[in-house]
Design a protein around this motif. Structure first.
Motif, mmCIF file in Angstrom:
data_model
loop_
_atom_site.group_PDB
_atom_site.id
_atom_site.type_symbol
_atom_site.label_atom_id
_atom_site.label_comp_id
_atom_site.label_asym_id
_atom_site.label_seq_id
_atom_site.Cartn_x
_atom_site.Cartn_y
_atom_site.Cartn_z
ATOM 1 N N GLU A 29 0.733 -1.168 -0.214
ATOM 2 C CA GLU A 29 0.308 -0.062 0.134
ATOM 3 C C GLU A 29 1.271 1.378 -0.511
ATOM 4 O O GLU A 29 1.538 1.219 1.075
ATOM 5 N N ASP A 32 -1.901 5.856 0.372
ATOM 6 C CA ASP A 32 -2.505 5.929 1.373
ATOM 7 C C ASP A 32 -1.891 7.093 2.377
ATOM 8 O O ASP A 32 -0.978 7.333 1.574
ATOM 9 N N PHE A 142 -5.840 3.837 -3.981
ATOM 10 C CA PHE A 142 -6.649 4.082 -3.084
ATOM 11 C C PHE A 142 -7.716 3.145 -2.687
ATOM 12 O O PHE A 142 -8.845 4.058 -3.032
ATOM 13 N N GLU A 143 -7.655 1.848 -2.146
ATOM 14 C CA GLU A 143 -9.426 1.372 -1.973
ATOM 15 C C GLU A 143 -9.259 1.278 -0.940
ATOM 16 O O GLU A 143 -9.167 0.096 0.620
ATOM 17 N N LYS A 144 -10.968 1.561 0.242
ATOM 18 C CA LYS A 144 -11.020 1.337 1.050
ATOM 19 C C LYS A 144 -11.258 -0.278 1.467
ATOM 20 O O LYS A 144 -10.440 -0.422 3.178
ATOM 21 N N THR A 145 -11.678 -0.785 0.531
ATOM 22 C CA THR A 145 -12.208 -2.018 0.609
ATOM 23 C C THR A 145 -11.917 -2.712 -0.479
ATOM 24 O O THR A 145 -12.278 -2.648 -1.513
ATOM 25 N N ASP A 151 -6.365 -7.777 3.042
ATOM 26 C CA ASP A 151 -6.278 -6.670 3.760
ATOM 27 C C ASP A 151 -5.419 -6.715 5.122
ATOM 28 O O ASP A 151 -6.443 -7.517 6.218
#
Length: 208
Positions: A29, A32, A142-145, A151
């Motif tokens: 990641e 973020d 960026f993917e929250k889910t 994850d």
């Protein structure tokens, strides 16, 4: 396929690396926002007085959201020399410190301005030491889910860590303070040497 999404942190701890070594694909990641008091710029080692924090100073304002990829290291402090002295003090007598010393020391001598780039560099060196052949991918949005990935970004939080019940191994000061789990990968490397990779493969995250 075991695809994981995880933060590239400063000399990742056992939880991070045990997940990495067992993954088919590792996604770092990198899109973020930076958050303070996380493993993004800290790691824990085992010193003579017990658990010891190594913290990289960064130029960061909590008022303005800042991307992790844009955060600069505050190099006015001589943190690299201090961290290396701390590692020498903690691990010089460990079984395998001298075995990896020459690979690691340049990380504490060559200046790096960007915290994310520095962490990626540290992880590359550790993978070489472990003889771990991985080619991590990096996020582009960026993917929250996230989809099709486990994850594990929560592992970046340095506060309120769960008890992992990792297998114990001999640590330099374990006769003083007992076994301390989930320290920096450096602790495993210096104490376990070539067996470090096997150790990581045998650990289980309770959350997986």
């Amino acid at each position: 396929m075991n695809n994981i999404l995880i933060h590239p942190t400063y000399f990742p701890n056992v939880a991070h690396f045990s997940a990495i070594v067992k993954a088919d694909n590792v996604y770092f990641e990198v899109t973020d926002n930076f958050v303070k008091q996380t493993y993004r710029n800290r790691t824990y080692i085992y010193g003579a007085n017990g658990k010891q924090t190594l913290n990289i100073p960064v130029v960061y304002s909590q008022k303005n959201r800042q991307l992790y990829s844009e955060v600069q290291i505050f190099n006015d402090e001589n943190w690299q020399a201090n961290h290396w002295k701390s590692l020498l003090s903690a691990y010089r007598t460990s079984p395998f410190f001298e075995y990896y010393e020459d690979e690691l020391q340049p990380l504490f001598e060559e200046k790096e301005d960007n915290i994310l780039n520095f962490n990626l560099k540290c992880i590359n060196v550790i993978c070489d030491c472990l003889q771990l052949d991985i080619t991590p991918l990096q996020t582009t949005v960026f993917e929250k889910t996230p989809t099709n990935k486990t994850d594990l970004r929560y592992l970046v939080n340095a506060k309120k860590e769960p008890l992992y019940n990792f297998e114990s191994y001999t640590q330099v000061f374990s006769t003083k303070h007992g076994f301390i789990e989930n320290l920096s990968i450096l602790d495993v490397l210096f104490n376990e040497g070539p067996n470090a990779l096997n150790y990581l493969e045998n650990q289980t995250l309770n959350s997986l």
